[in-house]
Scaffold this active site. Sequence first.
Site, PDB file in Angstrom:
ATOM      1  N   ARG A 180     -20.366 -30.126  28.103  1.00  0.00           N
ATOM      2  CA  ARG A 180     -18.685 -30.921  28.448  1.00  0.00           C
ATOM      3  C   ARG A 180     -19.291 -31.906  27.426  1.00  0.00           C
ATOM      4  O   ARG A 180     -18.586 -32.828  28.169  1.00  0.00           O
ATOM      5  CB  ARG A 180     -19.117 -30.408  29.656  1.00  0.00           C
ATOM      6  CG  ARG A 180     -19.546 -29.322  30.627  1.00  0.00           C
ATOM      7  CD  ARG A 180     -18.637 -27.946  30.842  1.00  0.00           C
ATOM      8  NE  ARG A 180     -18.681 -27.105  31.244  1.00  0.00           N
ATOM      9  CZ  ARG A 180     -19.209 -26.036  30.868  1.00  0.00           C
ATOM     10  NH1 ARG A 180     -19.399 -26.339  29.433  1.00  0.00           N
ATOM     11  NH2 ARG A 180     -19.994 -25.079  30.701  1.00  0.00           N
ATOM     12  N   SER A 229     -14.810 -29.074  38.515  1.00  0.00           N
ATOM     13  CA  SER A 229     -16.683 -29.616  38.230  1.00  0.00           C
ATOM     14  C   SER A 229     -16.285 -30.832  38.764  1.00  0.00           C
ATOM     15  O   SER A 229     -15.706 -31.317  37.374  1.00  0.00           O
ATOM     16  CB  SER A 229     -17.171 -28.735  37.860  1.00  0.00           C
ATOM     17  OG  SER A 229     -17.949 -27.466  37.686  1.00  0.00           O
ATOM     18  N   GLU A 299     -17.525 -35.553  35.838  1.00  0.00           N
ATOM     19  CA  GLU A 299     -16.907 -34.630  34.157  1.00  0.00           C
ATOM     20  C   GLU A 299     -15.862 -34.796  34.493  1.00  0.00           C
ATOM     21  O   GLU A 299     -15.244 -34.953  32.963  1.00  0.00           O
ATOM     22  CB  GLU A 299     -17.616 -33.215  34.701  1.00  0.00           C
ATOM     23  CG  GLU A 299     -16.746 -32.172  33.599  1.00  0.00           C
ATOM     24  CD  GLU A 299     -17.549 -30.682  33.418  1.00  0.00           C
ATOM     25  OE1 GLU A 299     -19.088 -30.773  34.039  1.00  0.00           O
ATOM     26  OE2 GLU A 299     -16.973 -29.878  33.422  1.00  0.00           O
TER      27      GLU A 299
HETATM   28  C1  LIG Z   1     -10.438 -24.531  39.422  1.00  0.00           C
HETATM   29  C2  LIG Z   1     -10.944 -24.901  38.731  1.00  0.00           C
HETATM   30  C3  LIG Z   1     -12.131 -24.234  37.894  1.00  0.00           C
HETATM   31  C4  LIG Z   1     -12.270 -24.764  36.157  1.00  0.00           C
HETATM   32  N1  LIG Z   1     -13.672 -23.982  36.081  1.00  0.00           N
HETATM   33  C5  LIG Z   1     -14.227 -24.736  35.434  1.00  0.00           C
HETATM   34  C6  LIG Z   1     -15.259 -24.295  34.169  1.00  0.00           C
HETATM   35  O1  LIG Z   1     -15.853 -22.961  34.605  1.00  0.00           O
HETATM   36  N2  LIG Z   1     -15.504 -24.442  32.664  1.00  0.00           N
HETATM   37  C7  LIG Z   1     -15.521 -25.325  32.796  1.00  0.00           C
HETATM   38  O2  LIG Z   1     -16.032 -25.485  31.293  1.00  0.00           O
HETATM   39  N3  LIG Z   1     -14.192 -25.834  33.022  1.00  0.00           N
HETATM   40  C8  LIG Z   1     -13.339 -25.348  33.941  1.00  0.00           C
HETATM   41  N4  LIG Z   1     -12.901 -26.394  34.893  1.00  0.00           N
HETATM   42  C9  LIG Z   1     -12.147 -27.869  33.987  1.00  0.00           C
HETATM   43  C10 LIG Z   1     -11.595 -27.370  33.201  1.00  0.00           C
HETATM   44  O3  LIG Z   1     -10.407 -26.715  33.088  1.00  0.00           O
HETATM   45  C11 LIG Z   1     -11.768 -27.766  31.436  1.00  0.00           C
HETATM   46  O4  LIG Z   1     -12.781 -28.826  31.726  1.00  0.00           O
HETATM   47  C12 LIG Z   1     -10.467 -27.746  30.442  1.00  0.00           C
HETATM   48  O5  LIG Z   1     -10.909 -27.363  29.681  1.00  0.00           O
HETATM   49  C13 LIG Z   1      -9.835 -29.041  30.682  1.00  0.00           C
HETATM   50  O6  LIG Z   1      -8.331 -28.837  29.974  1.00  0.00           O
HETATM   51  P1  LIG Z   1      -7.201 -29.168  29.999  1.00  0.00           P
HETATM   52  O7  LIG Z   1      -6.004 -28.617  29.208  1.00  0.00           O
HETATM   53  O8  LIG Z   1      -6.640 -28.771  31.677  1.00  0.00           O
HETATM   54  O9  LIG Z   1      -7.521 -30.856  29.983  1.00  0.00           O
HETATM   55  P2  LIG Z   1      -7.058 -31.982  31.021  1.00  0.00           P
HETATM   56  O10 LIG Z   1      -7.606 -31.781  31.968  1.00  0.00           O
HETATM   57  O11 LIG Z   1      -5.613 -32.066  30.348  1.00  0.00           O
HETATM   58  O12 LIG Z   1      -8.608 -33.092  29.660  1.00  0.00           O
HETATM   59  C14 LIG Z   1      -9.604 -33.015  30.033  1.00  0.00           C
HETATM   60  C15 LIG Z   1      -9.825 -34.270  28.683  1.00  0.00           C
HETATM   61  O13 LIG Z   1      -9.933 -33.319  27.260  1.00  0.00           O
HETATM   62  C16 LIG Z   1      -8.449 -34.325  26.383  1.00  0.00           C
HETATM   63  N5  LIG Z   1      -7.590 -33.326  25.957  1.00  0.00           N
HETATM   64  C17 LIG Z   1      -7.086 -32.442  26.470  1.00  0.00           C
HETATM   65  N6  LIG Z   1      -6.246 -31.866  25.842  1.00  0.00           N
HETATM   66  C18 LIG Z   1      -6.373 -31.838  24.418  1.00  0.00           C
HETATM   67  C19 LIG Z   1      -6.266 -32.467  23.158  1.00  0.00           C
HETATM   68  N7  LIG Z   1      -5.382 -31.578  22.433  1.00  0.00           N
HETATM   69  N8  LIG Z   1      -6.642 -32.999  22.145  1.00  0.00           N
HETATM   70  C20 LIG Z   1      -8.187 -33.975  22.628  1.00  0.00           C
HETATM   71  N9  LIG Z   1      -8.326 -34.507  23.551  1.00  0.00           N
HETATM   72  C21 LIG Z   1      -7.752 -32.971  25.008  1.00  0.00           C
HETATM   73  C22 LIG Z   1      -7.853 -35.314  27.909  1.00  0.00           C
HETATM   74  O14 LIG Z   1      -7.802 -36.410  26.766  1.00  0.00           O
HETATM   75  C23 LIG Z   1      -9.378 -34.987  29.324  1.00  0.00           C
HETATM   76  O15 LIG Z   1     -10.047 -36.288  28.264  1.00  0.00           O
HETATM   77  C24 LIG Z   1     -11.843 -26.237  35.505  1.00  0.00           C
HETATM   78  C25 LIG Z   1     -11.623 -26.507  36.328  1.00  0.00           C
HETATM   79  C26 LIG Z   1     -10.336 -25.841  37.592  1.00  0.00           C
HETATM   80  C27 LIG Z   1      -9.661 -26.584  38.794  1.00  0.00           C
END
Ligand SMILES: Cc1cc2nc3c(=O)[nH]c(=O)nc-3n(C[C@H](O)[C@H](O)[C@H](O)COP(=O)(O)OP(=O)(O)OC[C@H]3O[C@@H](n4cnc5c(N)ncnc54)[C@H](O)[C@@H]3O)c2cc1C
Length: 319
Positions: A180, A229, A299
Amino acid sequence: MAFDDLLAGFGSWTEQVRGRLSSNFDIAPFTWFRVGGPAQLFFNPADEADLAFFLKNLPEEIPVTVIGLGSNLLVRDGGVEGVVIRLSGKAFSDVSVTDDLVVKVGAAMPDMRFASQMARQGVAGFSFYKGIPGAIGGALRMNAGAHGSETKDRLLGARAVDRKGHIHDLTPDDLGHGYRSCNAPSDYIFTEATFQGEPGEAKALKAEMDEVSAYREDNQPTKERTGGSTFRNPDGMSAWKLVDEAGFRGFKLGGAQVSQKHTNFLLNLGDATAEDIERLGEMVRGKVRAMTGIELHWEIKRIGNFPEGVVIKPFLEDK
Ligand SMILES: Cc1cc2nc3c(=O)[nH]c(=O)nc-3n(C[C@H](O)[C@H](O)[C@H](O)COP(=O)(O)OP(=O)(O)OC[C@H]3O[C@@H](n4cnc5c(N)ncnc54)[C@H](O)[C@@H]3O)c2cc1C
């Protein structure tokens, strides 16, 4: 609360920006928790060149934060100073597949939609994304993964724009993905990922994805206001177990709650503030440390300011 209008002081170069710029823009609706204050300036670039132009001209003292689909993000109630950038639209969501199954995908493409599209095209290796509600940019930053697969596994490279507006083509080594985590410089905004797919059969891939979705429904609060998480798993341990053993299953603080279904998920029950959610998380960390000596690390990325007068000390229980 409202920030000073940054745009007013920028000068005429902003007239050449093709994307959308909005002052004091409410970003809570762009996050799964649906809490938090505004972005001082919100920017939705038209495409990669527009993003690079904007960053090149933006005065260097202005902080920049990028958000994706807000599924691993808590925006604090005092809002986010500087510029918040969110990629969206066709220019950042294109997908192309070569005959050798090299897949290029834009950073704003939602992971789940990407999984479905790859399955329909008979490209295997991406079904795990069916359970991850973020976009590809967030997946690159978080090395998102599930069901034994991670973003880094099939990654051939990525493109990013830095704070000065320079565009970088990155190798997996440059990205330095771990659990992660990603070692690419923190100012890099990912615009595209390149993966190696493998041949698959659409029907079998659909079945694989259905299994992923069913597992999610049974084990996670997928329809609630949450941030995924909350804590990283400590080496060889499950964060949910430590939270559960500390007695927090279903525990409420203000409008926030530790999920009954999965104790590593915090929920906004409807009227939570970011403060409720963060305080609850810190309370959990404090109790777990007091009981076991183990430090849980967030996280969920927490961004922005506390409102005036609010202080949330880490490890509340020790104080
Ligand atoms: C119900 C649920 C289930 C989930 N299950 C999982 C799972 O099984 N496995 C898992 O790994 N995660 C899981 N997650 C967490 C999440 O979905 C992941 O971490 C996902 O990759 C975050 O992506 P996001 O676009 O929502 O980023 P955000 O939440 O908007 O941002 C997260 C981070 O990424 C950075 N970021 C976003 N876009 C960019 C970009 N274009 N360039 C650089 N940095 C960027 C942001 O600055 C921040 O630091 C879950 C979340 C939820 C709500």
